[in-house]
Structures are given as structure tokens and as C-alpha cells.
Design an enzyme around this catalytic site. Structure first.
Site, PDB file in Angstrom:
ATOM      1  CD  GLU A  25      -0.943   0.734   3.620  1.00  0.00           C
ATOM      2  OE1 GLU A  25      -1.486   1.876   3.555  1.00  0.00           O
ATOM      3  OE2 GLU A  25      -1.183   0.132   4.759  1.00  0.00           O
ATOM      4  CE  LYS A 159      -2.791   1.993  11.730  1.00  0.00           C
ATOM      5  NZ  LYS A 159      -3.087   1.253  10.432  1.00  0.00           N
TER       6      LYS A 159
HETATM    7  N1  PSU Z   1      -0.035   0.293   8.591  1.00  0.00           N
HETATM    8  C1  PSU Z   1       0.851   1.165   9.145  1.00  0.00           C
HETATM    9  N2  PSU Z   1       0.896   2.289   8.862  1.00  0.00           N
HETATM   10  C2  PSU Z   1      -0.365   3.149   8.429  1.00  0.00           C
HETATM   11  C3  PSU Z   1      -1.275   2.212   7.891  1.00  0.00           C
HETATM   12  C4  PSU Z   1      -1.120   0.750   8.042  1.00  0.00           C
HETATM   13  O1  PSU Z   1       1.817   0.462   9.537  1.00  0.00           O
HETATM   14  O2  PSU Z   1      -0.393   4.301   8.408  1.00  0.00           O
HETATM   15  C5  PSU Z   1      -2.660   3.113   7.174  1.00  0.00           C
HETATM   16  C6  PSU Z   1      -3.311   1.761   6.319  1.00  0.00           C
HETATM   17  O3  PSU Z   1      -3.329   2.633   5.000  1.00  0.00           O
HETATM   18  C7  PSU Z   1      -4.692   1.504   6.946  1.00  0.00           C
HETATM   19  C8  PSU Z   1      -4.657   3.076   7.775  1.00  0.00           C
HETATM   20  O4  PSU Z   1      -5.725   1.406   6.141  1.00  0.00           O
HETATM   21  O5  PSU Z   1      -3.535   3.352   8.283  1.00  0.00           O
HETATM   22  C9  PSU Z   1      -5.877   3.008   8.445  1.00  0.00           C
HETATM   23  O6  PSU Z   1      -6.580   4.259   8.538  1.00  0.00           O
HETATM   24  P1  PSU Z   1      -7.987   4.440   9.135  1.00  0.00           P
HETATM   25  O7  PSU Z   1      -7.896   4.306  10.679  1.00  0.00           O
HETATM   26  O8  PSU Z   1      -8.164   5.976   8.923  1.00  0.00           O
HETATM   27  O9  PSU Z   1      -8.743   3.561   8.528  1.00  0.00           O
END
Ligand code: PSU
Ligand code: MN
Length: 305
Positions: A25, A159
């Protein structure tokens, strides 16, 4: 109308020949890590995939074209760019239709990978149910994507800034297999354990690939979440991080950070509050996930043969 899609030469060749490909990604590059560590990590991850015998396909929308595989200069430009959109299921089509530029989240990368015929994808951590979601309703679109798009996503768990138990409940409700690699409890991104039992455990890449193929055979839509614990040497213990995460969450609330900005804000604050240690761990876990995703990609091609 056709999808404006451009494959890098190496990805086009790999897909035509049926050799293993791993999707990567780009939101982690533009919104997840500071420059220059972001582009250095993106390059290292691509190298890990190549060393494992697969072709890396970093995905992003550049000037209205869905790129499956970026050149080194495209990667560098994206890593330095400001005001790049963070694209998910809701906005990827609008970005393509209007000629915009955006980085793809887990959800949007899954959509693009599926369009391209790529079945496995490595990232850091997926989005999930945010703490306080009972009032904010902030639940990542990544969860719904896992329920409907047939791509196996390798992450180091949800996370740790999230409400991990609620994230697991939603994944269960949506029918998403959560498979922890080689341990019984769910990893928590920067830490190896969340102290929560994993619904499923597998100990080799072959089983993970076969389970995804079997879902398809059963007519079940959707992918799988593979939760791969950060290596022991690189983890930050949960107890060390807990107060720091809490401080970042309190600041986010006080500053009324909302919607797409929440995750990037929290990652940046935790980076500052740990003097960079969170980033070092984040880089290590992404590389570790790329290794496993590559093994899974190899197994997918073996089963197709
Ligand atoms: N993994 C990481 N760092 C990130 C992400 C994933 O180590 O920044 C990103 C991915 O693109 C994931 C996003 O889809 O964080 C999640 O964002 P949100 O919580 O707004 O859905
Ligand atoms: Mn959100």
C-alpha cells in the site's frame, strides 16, 4: 469506460507468467511515516519481496491512473508530496474519475489488488474500531473490505491505538478469518501480544494460501487477516506504550481530530513521544510482514499450477 490502470513492467510480466506478486500500500508512505524513512522503508520492503522470489506491486493513484507497481522516481515523488489524498473504498473511484492523486489505504489497496489479480498484500497494521467508537462511530473501512474483497492481508494485528477487542468482534461479525501466525494470541502491532486469544492460528504459509482458496471454493466473498507478530528483538512492550498511546489519544480528542486524520495524527504523536522508537518498530514489523506475504504469494502460485 475502462479503469485507467498502469502496470509496472515487472508486475505486468509476473502476472502474465503467473509468478508470485505481493501488493503493497501507499498510505503508509504518505500518511504513516515521515520522509525520508517512508521511502527508505518502501524500497526495503520491495527488496524483501524480491529476495523472497516475488514481484512487489506498490499501489497508488497518480494523476487519475491506478498504478500497480511504482517506479523508483514515482515512489520518491509520492513520498515527498504534500496534500496527497488518503483513498479508501469511498473515494478511490472519484479520485480516478477526476484525475486526482492519492495514496491507497488497506481497503483501497485490496480493491486495486483484486482488480489486478493479486491475491496477497503486506502492510503494517490494519485500521479497525477506534477507542470511543461507541460515541464517534469511527470504524475503519478496512474491516468491511476484508469482508468483501478476496485478498489475504498480512499485518502485525490491528494497530494498538485501536480498541482491539471491539475490532475482533466486528471482524467476527463480518465473517473475516483472523489467522495469527505461529502463536495463540493476537499481536498488537508494536507489541507481540495483546493478551487476547486469536480465533485461528496457522504455522505455515501453505495453509494460509489454501484457506483463502477454500473460501473462494465455498463461494464466500472476502479475504483473510493474517496477524503476524513483530519479531521479539523489535517489539516495544505494551506497558511501555500504553501511557504514550493514552496521551496521544487525549491530545487527539482535545484537538478534535476526526475522520481520516485520526490514525495519521496518532502515529505521528506516538513517533514524537517515543523519540522515534515507534517508527523503528513499525519499519521492522512491515519488513517481517513482507517476508510472510511473499511466502504466501509463492504458495498461491504453487496451488494454481
Ligand atoms: N499500517 C501502518 N501504518 C499506516 C497504515 C497501516 O503501519 O499508516 C494505514 C493503512 O493504510 C490503513 C490506515 O488502511 O492506516 C488506516 O486508516 P483508518 O484508521 O483511517 O482507516
Ligand atoms: Mn476512521
Amino acid at each position: 469506460m475502462t479503469i485507467p490502470m498502469q502496470f509496472s513492467p515487472e508486475v505486468a510480466t509476473a502476472l502474465a507468467n503467473g509468478t508470485p506478486v505481493v501488493a503493497l500500500e501507499s498510505t503508509i508512505i504518505t500518511h504513516g511515516m515521515p520522509y525520508p524513512q517512508n521511502v527508505e522503508t518502501a524500497r526495503k520492503v520491495e527488496t524483501v519481496v524480491r529476495d523472497g522470489g516475488a514481484t512487489p506491486a506498490t499501489i497508488a493513484v497518480l494523476s487519475g491512473v491506478l498504478h500497480i507497481g511504482l517506479t523508483d522516481s514515482e515512489l520518491e515523488t509520492l513520498a515527498q508530496a504534500k496534500d496527497v489524498a488518503k483513498l479508501s473504498r469511498a473515494d478511490i473511484a472519484a479520485c480516478l474519475a477526476t484525475g486526482g492523486t492519492g495514496a491507497t489505504t488497506v481497503a483501497a489497496t485490496m480493491i486495486a489488488a483484486d482488480q489486478a489479480g493479486i491475491r496477497v498484500f503486506a502492510t503494517g497494521g490494519i485500521g479497525g474500531v477506534h477507542r470511543g467508537a461507541e460515541t464517534t462511530f469511527d470504524i475503519s473501512a478496512d474491516l468491511h473490505e476484508l469482508a468483501q474483497t478476496p485478498v489475504t492481508v498480512v499485518a502485525a494485528g490491528p494497530k494498538a491505538i485501536l480498541d482491539v477487542p471491539k475490532t475482533l468482534e466486528v471482524l467476527e461479525t463480518l465473517g473475516v478469518p483472523v489467522i495469527t501466525f505461529k502463536q495463540n494470541d493476537i499481536p498488537a502491532f508494536w507489541s507481540r501480544s495483546s493478551d487476547l486469544p486469536s480465533p485461528l492460528r496457522m504455522d505455515n504459509a501453505a495453509d494460509i494460501a489454501k484457506a483463502q482458496i477454500m473460501r473462494g471454493e465455498l463461494g464466500l466473498p472476502g479475504g483473510q487477516l493474517v496477524a503476524n507478530p513483530i519479531p521479539v528483538a523489535d517489539e516495544i512492550p505494551q506497558d511501555t506504550l500504553a501511557p504514550i498511546i493514552q496521551q496521544a489519544l487525549d491530545e487527539a480528542e482535545a484537538q478534535k481530530i476526526a475522520a481520516k486524520s485520526v490514525t495519521p495524527f496518532l502515529l505521528q504523536r506516538i513517533f514524537e513521544l517515543t523519540d522515534g522508537a515507534s517508527l523503528t518498530a513499525n519499519i521492522a514489523l512491515v519488513m517481517n510482514n513482507a517476508v510472510l506475504a511473499t511466502e504466501i504469494a509463492v504458495e498461491f502460485t504453487r496451488n494454481a499450477a
